[in-house]
Design an enzyme around this catalytic site. Structure first.
Site, PDB file in Angstrom:
ATOM      1  CG  HIS A   1      12.365 -10.530  23.723  1.00 35.86           C
ATOM      2  ND1 HIS A   1      12.399  -9.657  24.846  1.00 35.86           N
ATOM      3  CD2 HIS A   1      11.084 -10.455  23.532  1.00 35.86           C
ATOM      4  CE1 HIS A   1      11.268  -9.650  25.233  1.00 35.86           C
ATOM      5  NE2 HIS A   1      10.211  -9.842  24.561  1.00 35.86           N
ATOM      6  CB  ALA A   2      11.727 -10.782  17.514  1.00 37.97           C
TER       7      ALA A   2
END
Length: 141
Positions: A55-56
């Site tokens: 994820h970011a």
């Protein structure tokens, strides 16, 4: 989400104080690391072959430390990917917002310590890689 690049992320050497009875490493808000820690968590007992992350974050900064064992962190800014092997408890990987991260290759008994600049906030996460790429393209225009 900031228009960030993997080259804006770096290894930070943490203070290591040697003592004959064992070493100590100290991390201080806005001194050792460039943000104030609002959340601390750690990953452990990650089964062989499993990955974490994926994820970011839109606003969150992190410092990731292998306090025991080793693992790899791959950073991706939508154009360039960069992989770091973390295996020293006196080094941390500083990750700025807007970078996709994946952690893998966990050694047996490894412990991953994460210091985060914000409390948990689900809306800060981008968990879909195509959405991440779309956000990065929007920022480049």
């Amino acid at each position: 989400m900031k228009n960030s690049r993997v080259y804006d992320c770096s290894i930070i050497e943490l203070d290591k104080h040697h003592h004959e009875k064992g070493n100590i490493t100290v991390i201080e808000n806005r001194n050792t690391i460039p943000f104030e820690t609002k959340r601390i968590y750690y990953l452990y007992d990650v089964p062989g072959g499993e990955s974490r992350g994926g994820h970011a974050h839109k606003e969150l900064s992190q410092l990731i430390v292998a306090v025991s064992g080793s693992f790899s962190v791959t950073l991706d800014d939508g154009v360039v990917k960069r992989t770091f092997l973390l295996n020293r408890p006196y080094q941390g990987l500083y990750i700025i917002p807007g970078i996709w991260r994946t952690l893998d290759d966990f050694s047996s008994g490894s412990v991953c310590l994460v210091l985060a600049s914000h409390p948990y906030y689900e809306e800060d996460y981008i968990r879909d890689y195509n959405e991440f790429l779309s956000c990065k393209l929007t920022k480049k225009r």
